[in-house]
Design a protein around this motif. Sequence first.
Motif, PDB file in Angstrom:
ATOM      1  N   SER A 187      25.910 -30.617 -44.694  1.00  0.00           N
ATOM      2  CA  SER A 187      25.947 -31.054 -43.295  1.00  0.00           C
ATOM      3  C   SER A 187      27.244 -31.777 -42.936  1.00  0.00           C
ATOM      4  O   SER A 187      27.524 -31.973 -41.765  1.00  0.00           O
ATOM      5  N   ARG A 188      28.051 -32.166 -43.922  1.00  0.00           N
ATOM      6  CA  ARG A 188      29.227 -32.974 -43.574  1.00  0.00           C
ATOM      7  C   ARG A 188      30.578 -32.392 -43.970  1.00  0.00           C
ATOM      8  O   ARG A 188      31.598 -32.783 -43.397  1.00  0.00           O
ATOM      9  N   ALA A 189      30.608 -31.502 -44.948  1.00  0.00           N
ATOM     10  CA  ALA A 189      31.914 -31.008 -45.411  1.00  0.00           C
ATOM     11  C   ALA A 189      32.496 -30.037 -44.396  1.00  0.00           C
ATOM     12  O   ALA A 189      31.769 -29.238 -43.810  1.00  0.00           O
ATOM     13  N   SER A 190      33.799 -30.121 -44.215  1.00  0.00           N
ATOM     14  CA  SER A 190      34.418 -29.256 -43.203  1.00  0.00           C
ATOM     15  C   SER A 190      35.154 -28.066 -43.814  1.00  0.00           C
ATOM     16  O   SER A 190      35.522 -27.129 -43.112  1.00  0.00           O
ATOM     17  N   GLN A 191      35.358 -28.096 -45.151  1.00  0.00           N
ATOM     18  CA  GLN A 191      36.130 -27.011 -45.775  1.00  0.00           C
ATOM     19  C   GLN A 191      35.405 -25.665 -45.649  1.00  0.00           C
ATOM     20  O   GLN A 191      34.194 -25.602 -45.737  1.00  0.00           O
ATOM     21  N   ARG A 192      36.161 -24.621 -45.474  1.00  0.00           N
ATOM     22  CA  ARG A 192      35.576 -23.266 -45.522  1.00  0.00           C
ATOM     23  C   ARG A 192      35.132 -22.952 -46.949  1.00  0.00           C
ATOM     24  O   ARG A 192      34.151 -22.273 -47.188  1.00  0.00           O
ATOM     25  N   VAL A 199      25.574 -11.955 -44.199  1.00  0.00           N
ATOM     26  CA  VAL A 199      25.241 -13.375 -44.419  1.00  0.00           C
ATOM     27  C   VAL A 199      26.531 -14.081 -44.841  1.00  0.00           C
ATOM     28  O   VAL A 199      27.169 -13.683 -45.812  1.00  0.00           O
ATOM     29  N   ARG A 200      26.905 -15.149 -44.127  1.00  0.00           N
ATOM     30  CA  ARG A 200      28.266 -15.657 -44.269  1.00  0.00           C
ATOM     31  C   ARG A 200      28.375 -17.064 -44.869  1.00  0.00           C
ATOM     32  O   ARG A 200      29.460 -17.625 -44.935  1.00  0.00           O
ATOM     33  N   THR A 201      27.238 -17.648 -45.274  1.00  0.00           N
ATOM     34  CA  THR A 201      27.283 -18.991 -45.882  1.00  0.00           C
ATOM     35  C   THR A 201      26.637 -18.953 -47.262  1.00  0.00           C
ATOM     36  O   THR A 201      25.501 -18.487 -47.414  1.00  0.00           O
ATOM     37  N   LEU A 202      27.384 -19.484 -48.252  1.00  0.00           N
ATOM     38  CA  LEU A 202      26.886 -19.486 -49.637  1.00  0.00           C
ATOM     39  C   LEU A 202      27.020 -20.878 -50.240  1.00  0.00           C
ATOM     40  O   LEU A 202      28.066 -21.521 -50.125  1.00  0.00           O
ATOM     41  N   ASP A 256      32.130 -17.236 -44.348  1.00  0.00           N
ATOM     42  CA  ASP A 256      32.708 -18.286 -43.500  1.00  0.00           C
ATOM     43  C   ASP A 256      32.711 -19.624 -44.214  1.00  0.00           C
ATOM     44  O   ASP A 256      33.583 -20.448 -44.005  1.00  0.00           O
ATOM     45  N   ARG A 257      31.662 -19.849 -45.034  1.00  0.00           N
ATOM     46  CA  ARG A 257      31.557 -21.125 -45.749  1.00  0.00           C
ATOM     47  C   ARG A 257      31.071 -20.877 -47.162  1.00  0.00           C
ATOM     48  O   ARG A 257      30.101 -20.138 -47.379  1.00  0.00           O
ATOM     49  N   SER A 270      35.437 -15.287 -49.997  1.00  0.00           N
ATOM     50  CA  SER A 270      35.604 -16.094 -48.788  1.00  0.00           C
ATOM     51  C   SER A 270      36.852 -15.686 -48.013  1.00  0.00           C
ATOM     52  O   SER A 270      37.063 -16.129 -46.891  1.00  0.00           O
ATOM     53  N   GLU A 271      37.671 -14.821 -48.590  1.00  0.00           N
ATOM     54  CA  GLU A 271      38.784 -14.238 -47.820  1.00  0.00           C
ATOM     55  C   GLU A 271      38.314 -13.043 -46.989  1.00  0.00           C
ATOM     56  O   GLU A 271      38.989 -12.627 -46.052  1.00  0.00           O
TER      57      GLU A 271
END
Length: 336
Positions: A244-249, A130-133, A183-184, A178-179
Amino acid sequence: MIASGSAASTEAPVSLITGGAGFVAANLIPRLLNEGRRVVCVDNLSRGRLSYLDKHATSLGFAFVRADLSDRDECVAAFGAASLAGTLDEVWHLAANSDIPAGVADPDVDHKDTFRTTFEVLRAMRLHGVRTLHFASSSAVYGDMGELALVETAGPLLPISNYGAMKLASEAQISAASETHLDRAHLFRFPNVVGVPATHGVIVDFVRKLVEDPERLAVLGNGSQRKAYLHVSDLVDAMLWIRSRASQRRGVFNIGPVDDGVEVRWIAAKVVEAMAPNARIEFGSGNRGWVGDVPRFRYDTRLVGSLGWKPRLDSASAVLRAIAEVVEQERPNANV
Ligand SMILES: NC(=O)c1ccc[n+]([C@@H]2O[C@H](COP(=O)([O-])OP(=O)(O)OC[C@H]3O[C@@H](n4cnc5c(N)ncnc54)[C@H](O)[C@@H]3O)[C@@H](O)[C@H]2O)c1
């Protein structure tokens, strides 16, 4: 471990919410279900209540797992159960000790429920791919910076409570993860959040004291503490907006009102006015409610503002709305 709710299609996107029986989760769950997601809540029920989840219990997309997430085996098993509900693609990590004084009395509490849960959740995310937190951090990570506006890039960060220390340690652990396997990662730094179902905080504390003794209200500290308050409805909006809008990893976001907050003495007066106009308010001494209390803080919210988000309620309006909500919640025989 108990599970309830639905089994589901393996295609459906699944959100796992830790601390899923708590205050913020209760307000986040319906928003995620409305997106068409399946929601699996995990909680050890140390503070949260199953009754907050009653209205979702029959929803096809909802399941609850009782587990202590600081326990490695229970945490991995909870993720296993969530994976059965569909495609588990994001985690909202809200589980923590939310009682700051309890962590001052016994630092093990914050180590276990705030840091250890983060460590084990990250480990289970790696195991399950699972790659989004999304992480519920806190203004407490800043420590006491006096009148300085707290900006996300401030440092060094020197928390003054074990709670703040374990939130900051959690942020650090997430940053490292996150390293390798995220992904996010969104690190949301909340101010004081108000609304219902309230499990803790100044308003519920005052309301419960007045239910017990309508003649007097004892305030911790001299009442001059000034803090920013955000209504939970605005908090949930902001988190979903950023998602839904932030682009930072890996992004750190203060979420709060744009004002400088209100004083605790004003909140006490408003609760008394709403519940027991003849009660006398008795103030303590000093400008801190407890060891580790930050008496004043001013949030810089330009970063979330730059994404186009702004709260609907300022601190005073959020507090007034929450007082009405909490008074109703604490009414004898209220349905919570
Ligand atoms: N509410 C606020 O004012 C505020 C401010 C800043 C940060 N936060 C953070 O936001 C998050 C949500 O806060 P909340 O107000 O909903 O708190 P809450 O106490 O209502 O919810 C936290 C939930 O985590 C659960 N929990 C604790 N330890 C656990 C463990 N070991 N395993 C499984 N579950 C566990 C509790 O039972 C509770 O239901 C927390 O991380 C909190 O630190 C809240």
